[in-house]
Enzyme design. Structure first.
Site, PDB file in Angstrom:
ATOM      1  N   ASP A 132     -60.968  61.753  24.305  1.00 49.92           N
ATOM      2  CA  ASP A 132     -61.486  62.844  24.044  1.00 49.92           C
ATOM      3  C   ASP A 132     -61.027  64.173  24.335  1.00 49.92           C
ATOM      4  O   ASP A 132     -60.749  65.363  24.044  1.00 49.92           O
ATOM      5  CB  ASP A 132     -62.607  62.767  23.926  1.00 49.92           C
ATOM      6  CG  ASP A 132     -63.676  62.161  22.813  1.00 49.92           C
ATOM      7  OD1 ASP A 132     -62.635  61.688  22.393  1.00 49.92           O
ATOM      8  OD2 ASP A 132     -64.587  61.815  22.961  1.00 49.92           O
ATOM      9  N   ASP A 136     -50.450  62.473  13.291  1.00 54.95           N
ATOM     10  CA  ASP A 136     -51.062  61.890  14.529  1.00 54.95           C
ATOM     11  C   ASP A 136     -50.466  61.685  15.345  1.00 54.95           C
ATOM     12  O   ASP A 136     -49.006  61.858  15.674  1.00 54.95           O
ATOM     13  CB  ASP A 136     -50.442  60.223  13.654  1.00 54.95           C
ATOM     14  CG  ASP A 136     -51.482  59.560  13.684  1.00 54.95           C
ATOM     15  OD1 ASP A 136     -52.220  58.843  13.486  1.00 54.95           O
ATOM     16  OD2 ASP A 136     -51.225  58.518  14.728  1.00 54.95           O
ATOM     17  N   GLU A 188     -57.443  60.128  15.880  1.00 54.53           N
ATOM     18  CA  GLU A 188     -56.143  61.474  15.380  1.00 54.53           C
ATOM     19  C   GLU A 188     -55.171  61.394  14.701  1.00 54.53           C
ATOM     20  O   GLU A 188     -54.061  61.922  15.006  1.00 54.53           O
ATOM     21  CB  GLU A 188     -55.611  60.304  16.573  1.00 54.53           C
ATOM     22  CG  GLU A 188     -54.358  58.913  16.436  1.00 54.53           C
ATOM     23  CD  GLU A 188     -55.128  57.838  16.371  1.00 54.53           C
ATOM     24  OE1 GLU A 188     -54.050  56.743  16.273  1.00 54.53           O
ATOM     25  OE2 GLU A 188     -56.407  57.440  16.051  1.00 54.53           O
ATOM     26  N   HIS A 212     -62.737  56.368  26.561  1.00 54.37           N
ATOM     27  CA  HIS A 212     -61.936  57.329  24.895  1.00 54.37           C
ATOM     28  C   HIS A 212     -62.959  58.272  26.039  1.00 54.37           C
ATOM     29  O   HIS A 212     -62.554  59.055  25.112  1.00 54.37           O
ATOM     30  CB  HIS A 212     -63.753  56.866  24.429  1.00 54.37           C
ATOM     31  CG  HIS A 212     -63.507  55.184  23.800  1.00 54.37           C
ATOM     32  ND1 HIS A 212     -62.401  55.622  22.496  1.00 54.37           N
ATOM     33  CD2 HIS A 212     -64.289  54.233  23.306  1.00 54.37           C
ATOM     34  CE1 HIS A 212     -62.661  54.282  21.669  1.00 54.37           C
ATOM     35  NE2 HIS A 212     -63.283  53.519  23.471  1.00 54.37           N
ATOM     36  N   ASN A 217     -56.587  55.705  24.855  1.00 53.84           N
ATOM     37  CA  ASN A 217     -58.194  55.243  25.165  1.00 53.84           C
ATOM     38  C   ASN A 217     -57.907  53.570  25.850  1.00 53.84           C
ATOM     39  O   ASN A 217     -59.794  54.212  26.376  1.00 53.84           O
ATOM     40  CB  ASN A 217     -58.526  55.418  23.259  1.00 53.84           C
ATOM     41  CG  ASN A 217     -59.079  56.100  22.760  1.00 53.84           C
ATOM     42  OD1 ASN A 217     -59.552  57.210  23.650  1.00 53.84           O
ATOM     43  ND2 ASN A 217     -59.117  56.345  21.391  1.00 53.84           N
TER      44      ASN A 217
END
Length: 433
Positions: free
Chosen positions: A323, A306, A349, A319, A314
């Protein structure tokens, strides 16, 4: 008297001598050709030009053509008639000493010939029937050849030793080899790619030599060396006694279809952003690996990963920035993996890695190296350099587990402990936390 023809015929006689025409007409009547109640069932023309004009106005069933006419003589007469009526049976009329010329007319397109003054009504009837049948067979052959030549699929005819005897234009388009290059050679000499083993071809030959049709998909090689996929069927052609005389292969190019199928499989199994296995595919493969470890006792390990503080990236940068971080992370992870290892994105994630043939000690060492590599990764977003870390939990795919979900739960618990313990760490086994 000869038996009358079942179908009334319209016959064009091109003959400049009225006496010869009268004799021919009477013999036609005795042979049962033409309609007695229709004087126009026999058309008379004295020159080639008038005969061609008459034929265009009323297409005859057959032409009787004298080779010596006022406006044309010899093979030129046959060629002109053939050009005007390419699909109408043609019987030439020759003199006593014209046998070599008469034989040449058969090569030029006539169906048969008669020597004037040397045939009876029965002979005329048989000759006309032969010409009609021969033209029907030739017409059918031309139709089949046109159909084969215009077929979208490649068609190849070989002898019993697989040497090419004929191939249609679609074969050339598919393979790059012309008919002249293919004739006399075996397809295996031209297009075999090496993608199929000898056992494959042995089974193929066993099928077709037993008189059965073989169907399957093969990968072959074009003249330029590129590979292509084809859907192939090979049918034996049997003689009357059941022996095999030829083989006919029909080849359909399915390269584009195979590429689309592969793309659909990828869309169904691969996470589009990272290129890792998606959740469904990863869990399916993990279940297979768990079953293998249950059966053979081989070690395997599962890592749950994680990205630390990913929500802050984010929320703070958007976003698109998130990415970018995920793709950079995936690339870093991919550099550490073996070919047999399977990375997966389970969502957001959250990631997992399946390590076949790996015991816990090796898995812990691998996870620690990965953690260090990720910690050294830098991602630049809007002029800011972001530091990324990862928390990792590890579990073994134990042969004592009731299901793969048990190992998944242990790895998830270890991951939770890694995050609760301050993040950027590897945990195995999960302590009480």
């Amino acid at each position: 008297m000869n038996e009358t023809f079942q179908k009334p015929l319209t016959i064009l006689v091109i003959e400049d001598d009225p006496g010869d025409f009268g004799l021919i007409r009477e013999q036609m009547r005795l042979a049962g050709m033409g309609r007695h109640d229709d004087p126009e069932s026999v058309i008379w023309a004295k020159t080639l030009a008038s005969g061609i004009e008459a034929a265009r106005q009323r297409k005859p069933d057959l032409v009787l053509l004298d080779l010596s006419l006022p406006d044309s003589r010899g093979l030129r007469t046959v060629s002109a008639m053939r050009a005007a009526l390419p699909n109408v049976p043609l019987v030439v009329l020759t003199g006593h000493d014209d046998h070599p010329l008469a034989n040449a007319t058969l090569q030029a397109g006539a169906q048969d010939y008669l020597v004037k003054g040397q045939f009876e009504p029965d002979t005329l009837g048989r000759t006309v029937r032969h010409a009609l049948v021969r033209e029907a067979l030739e017409s059918r052959s031309r139709l089949f050849e046109a159909a084969l030549n215009s077929a979208a699929n490649g068609i190849v005819i070989t002898d019993t030793e697989a040497r090419v005897q004929w191939a249609n234009p679609a074969f050339t388009v598919l393979t790059g080899f012309s008919l002249a290059e293919a004739v006399g050679r075996k397809p295996g000499e031209l297009i075999r790619s090496g993608q199929q083993d000898q056992a494959f071809y042995r089974r193929l030959w066993e099928t077709i030599l037993s008189g059965q049709v073989w169907r399957g998909e093969v990968v072959n090689k074009r003249k330029d060396g590129t590979l292509y996929h084809e859907d192939l069927s090979i049918s034996p052609v049997l003689a009357g006694d059941g022996t095999i005389q030829h083989f006919v292969a029909i080849k359909q190019d399915i390269t584009e279809r195979k590429a689309m199928e592969a793309e659909l499989v990828q869309l169904a199994t691969i996470d589009a952003l990272t290129g890792f296995a998606n959740r469904r595919h990863f869990l399916s493969q993990m279940e297979k690996e768990w079953a293998r470890s249950q059966r053979f006792g081989d070690p395997a390990a599962l890592l749950m990963l994680d990205l630390d503080h990913f929500k802050g990236i984010n929320d703070g940068y958007g976003h698109a920035a998130g990415d970018t971080v995920l793709m950079s992370f995936a690339e870093t992870v991919r550099e550490t993996l073996r070919k047999v290892d399977l990375p997966g994105r389970l969502g957001g994630e959250e990631f997992a890695i399946l390590l076949p043939g790996t015991d816990i000690l090796a898995a812990c060492q691998f996870a620690e190296r990965m953690r260090e590599q990720v910690a050294g990764m830098r991602v630049e977003i809007e002029g800011h350099e972001l530091k990324v870390t990862v928390s990792i939990g590890i579990a073994a795919l134990s042969c004592g587990d009731a299901s793969p979900d048990t190992a998944l739960a242990r790895a998830d618990k270890a991951l939770y402990c890694a995050k609760a313990g301050g993040r950027n760490r590897v945990v195995y086994p999960p302590p009480i936390c």
